[in-house]
Design a protein around this motif. Sequence first.
Motif, mmCIF file in Angstrom:
data_model
loop_
_atom_site.group_PDB
_atom_site.id
_atom_site.type_symbol
_atom_site.label_atom_id
_atom_site.label_comp_id
_atom_site.label_asym_id
_atom_site.label_seq_id
_atom_site.Cartn_x
_atom_site.Cartn_y
_atom_site.Cartn_z
ATOM 1 N N ARG A 174 -21.822 1.947 -70.536
ATOM 2 C CA ARG A 174 -21.084 2.847 -69.645
ATOM 3 C C ARG A 174 -21.991 3.912 -69.036
ATOM 4 O O ARG A 174 -21.821 4.298 -67.880
ATOM 5 C CB ARG A 174 -19.939 3.515 -70.408
ATOM 6 N N LYS A 175 -22.966 4.377 -69.797
ATOM 7 C CA LYS A 175 -23.846 5.449 -69.334
ATOM 8 C C LYS A 175 -24.908 4.944 -68.375
ATOM 9 O O LYS A 175 -25.165 5.562 -67.329
ATOM 10 C CB LYS A 175 -24.523 6.095 -70.556
ATOM 11 N N TRP A 176 -25.542 3.822 -68.699
ATOM 12 C CA TRP A 176 -26.672 3.324 -67.908
ATOM 13 C C TRP A 176 -26.281 2.255 -66.902
ATOM 14 O O TRP A 176 -27.010 2.023 -65.943
ATOM 15 C CB TRP A 176 -27.753 2.759 -68.835
ATOM 16 N N GLY A 177 -25.164 1.562 -67.125
ATOM 17 C CA GLY A 177 -24.812 0.455 -66.256
ATOM 18 C C GLY A 177 -25.442 -0.851 -66.732
ATOM 19 O O GLY A 177 -26.281 -0.873 -67.637
ATOM 20 N N TRP A 178 -25.027 -1.939 -66.100
ATOM 21 C CA TRP A 178 -25.468 -3.267 -66.545
ATOM 22 C C TRP A 178 -26.964 -3.465 -66.374
ATOM 23 O O TRP A 178 -27.652 -3.957 -67.269
ATOM 24 C CB TRP A 178 -24.707 -4.350 -65.768
ATOM 25 N N ALA A 179 -27.492 -3.102 -65.207
ATOM 26 C CA ALA A 179 -28.892 -3.418 -64.896
ATOM 27 C C ALA A 179 -29.860 -2.729 -65.851
ATOM 28 O O ALA A 179 -30.750 -3.373 -66.422
ATOM 29 C CB ALA A 179 -29.202 -3.023 -63.452
#
Length: 244
Positions: free
Chosen positions: A72-77
């Motif tokens: 949630r904090k960094w995103g998928w990539a």
Amino acid sequence: LGMLVRSPQIQCLTVMALAQGITANVFQVAWKGQMRDIFPLPADYSAFMGVVSTWQAVVTCICMLGAPYIFRKWGWAKTTALTPWVILWAGGAWMAASAWLPGVTSSMMGVPMLFILCMAGAAVYVFEKATKFSVFKPAEEMVYIGLDENAKTRGKASVDILGGQLGKSGGSVLIQGLLLCSTTGHLAGALPVLFTVHTIVAGMWIAAVSALAFHHGDLLDALTSVDDDDKDTADLVCDLQQPA
């Protein structure tokens, strides 16, 4: 093979699986070769590997607990790229140190350099495995959610067979070839070559993650933010089936 040719998503996943297999094989063989020099007795070697496995389980559990927050904090990539970046920098630094430090000094503060490298390799191995199973594998599976049924079944088979198995086999063939070319029958002299291969392949892994994120990063980021009570994830990732 047809699915691999037609689907850019499957192509990226195959490169990721291939790179993971090669880098893991190359690093583990080099590290375990050092361990056999330090622990020549099978009982001592097995006891040490038992301690490493225990720490691997503990660190993996901790990473799994934190994985939802990281997604949630960094995103998928960024989360998916965490594992190859760890392998590139930590694994690469260890292999570089193993290749050149023993020729510079035999000890550090009275501790044998080989022992220090072995312990450092154990730490890299533990963290590499923890990030692989806690964030990389779940992130990899998220891609399949947005593909059609044909791509899920045939595509996953292509990734597992061509990527996973070929990666492990390719790493083994490389190591066997280096051993045959070695005059001592030991991998220590081939570490510079292994370091180069390890770095290049880890870079390919990161490039594949970036390519997948470039085309579908927004959809995959949306998937990581969906809770169990939210709407069906198919509404968010159905466009993943179409070229970006």
